[in-house]
Design an enzyme around this catalytic site. Structure first.
Site, PDB file in Angstrom:
ATOM      1  N   TYR A  72       0.829  -1.205   0.000  1.00 44.46           N
ATOM      2  CA  TYR A  72       0.000   0.000   0.000  1.00 44.46           C
ATOM      3  C   TYR A  72       0.867   1.260   0.000  1.00 44.46           C
ATOM      4  CZ  TYR A  72      -3.676  -3.345   1.401  1.00 44.46           C
ATOM      5  OH  TYR A  72      -4.529  -4.411   1.475  1.00 44.46           O
ATOM      6  N   HIS A 109       0.644 -12.104   0.767  1.00 46.72           N
ATOM      7  CA  HIS A 109      -0.374 -11.251   0.139  1.00 46.72           C
ATOM      8  C   HIS A 109      -1.031 -11.945  -1.056  1.00 46.72           C
ATOM      9  CE1 HIS A 109      -1.447  -6.718  -0.427  1.00 46.72           C
ATOM     10  NE2 HIS A 109      -2.470  -7.488  -0.685  1.00 46.72           N
TER      11      HIS A 109
END
Ligand code: NAP
Length: 290
Positions: free
Chosen positions: A49, A108
């Site tokens: 992010y 992830h």
């Protein structure tokens, strides 16, 4: 302590995949603090992010709270899943967060190239060193979870997947049931669903987009977003993480826990919701579990 049904997501705080040079950092830090002050202790972030900047914002917000009162989760980049890379990535994440440990560290995206044993070995070391308390995996199907699990020294704590009234892959593949049976917390990402005009998908918070949702919202005196969230959290072992930069929206989602969605209405939403996708998706199109 019971695992929270509602957690705070941080995707888009600080930027998308790159840091946004015009970002209002103070506003984002304030949103995270507001969520915690309103009682949310599970904060979800990732190295991906804003190229790591989001973790810094989480770290800045967390300074005002006792570490033990927070449950902080982050995720290793899919491009950095070799043994040494995972160790380095975790250290980088902890530095950006200004923390000594992560409550939960996720893969992830599963890798089809890097041996699962190699990534798992690094996760085992992080746990042995106390840098990571629990293991998690995102965007994985049952076989992939089992493949990584075979090499891990502790059971997966959580599986994080795209799941909402529209995104039904984990329900259709029985992943939700598998997690319940195997005591793995199922965490639904994008529970409210952002608008995706290119796929003709409207947010579940929009009034007028899905008549069945409007009808349920009217029946219960709740907003569409609250019904969409309650449909998820009413399911045993299912938690959500949502993102909002607005205190009134954060309050609204927390308050989605304070009513009972009747079984027949849960089933009606489950069976009759007009726009259901059998595989996960994002703005790039369909993204089946890896
Ligand atoms: N593991 C993965 O691969 C993965 C992938 C995607 C996301 N995630 C995680 O899951 C979290 C949640 O997903 P997401 O952020 O993509 O989507 P989301 O939480 O479903 O939706 C976020 C959007 O909903 C709006 N919103 C929030 N509360 C609202 C309310 N009460 N009424 C109306 N609109 C509302 C927000 O706008 P405002 O800010 O204006 O309120 C924002 O635009 C992420 O932040 C991230 O931490 C993980």
């Amino acid at each position: 302590m019971e695992f929270p049904k509602i957690g705070f997501g941080t995707w888009t705080l600080g930027g998308r995949r790159e840091p946004n040079p015009n970002n209002d950092d103070a506003a984002d830090i304030s949103a995270i603090k507001t969520a915690v002050k309103m009682g949310l202790r599970h904060i979800d972030t990732a190295a991906l992010y804003a190229g790591g900047k989001t973790e810094e914002l989480v770290g800045a917000a967390a300074k005002d709270f006792r570490r033990v009162d927070l449950f902080v989760a982050s995720k290793v980049l899919s491009s950095r899943m070799r043994y040494d890379e995972v160790l380095q990535e975790c250290e980088n994440s902890l530095k950006r967060l200004n923390m000594d440990y992560l409550d939960l560290y996720y893969i992830h995206f599963p890798s089809s190239e890097i041996p699962h044993e190699e990534t798992a070995r690094a996760f085992n070391r992080l746990r042995a060193e106390g840098l990571v308390k629990n293991f998690g995996i995102c965007n994985a199907k049952i076989e992939t979870i089992e493949s990584y699990q075979r090499h891990l020294d502790a059971p997966f704590f959580a599986s994080q997947n795209h799941f909402n009234l529209i995104a039904r892959e984990p329900q259709k593949t029985k992943l939700v049931d598998y997690c319940l049976e195997n005591k793995i917390h199922f965490i639904a990402w994008r529970p409210i669903q952002t608008d995706l005009p290119e796929r003709n998908i409207k947010s579940l918070a929009s009034r007028g987009a899905y008549p069945l949702l409007d009808e349920m919202a009217d029946k219960y005196g709740k907003t569409n977003a609250q019904i969409a969230v309650r449909w998820l959290t009413r399911q045993e072992n299912v938690s959500i993480i949502f993102k909002s930069g607005k205190p009134e929206h954060i309050r609204e989602i927390i308050d989605a826990q304070d009513f009972k969605l009747l079984p027949e209405d849960w089933k009606s939403l489950s069976d009759n919701f007009p726009r259901q996708e059998a595989v996960g998706f994002d703005s790039r199109g369909p993204l089946p579990l890896g």
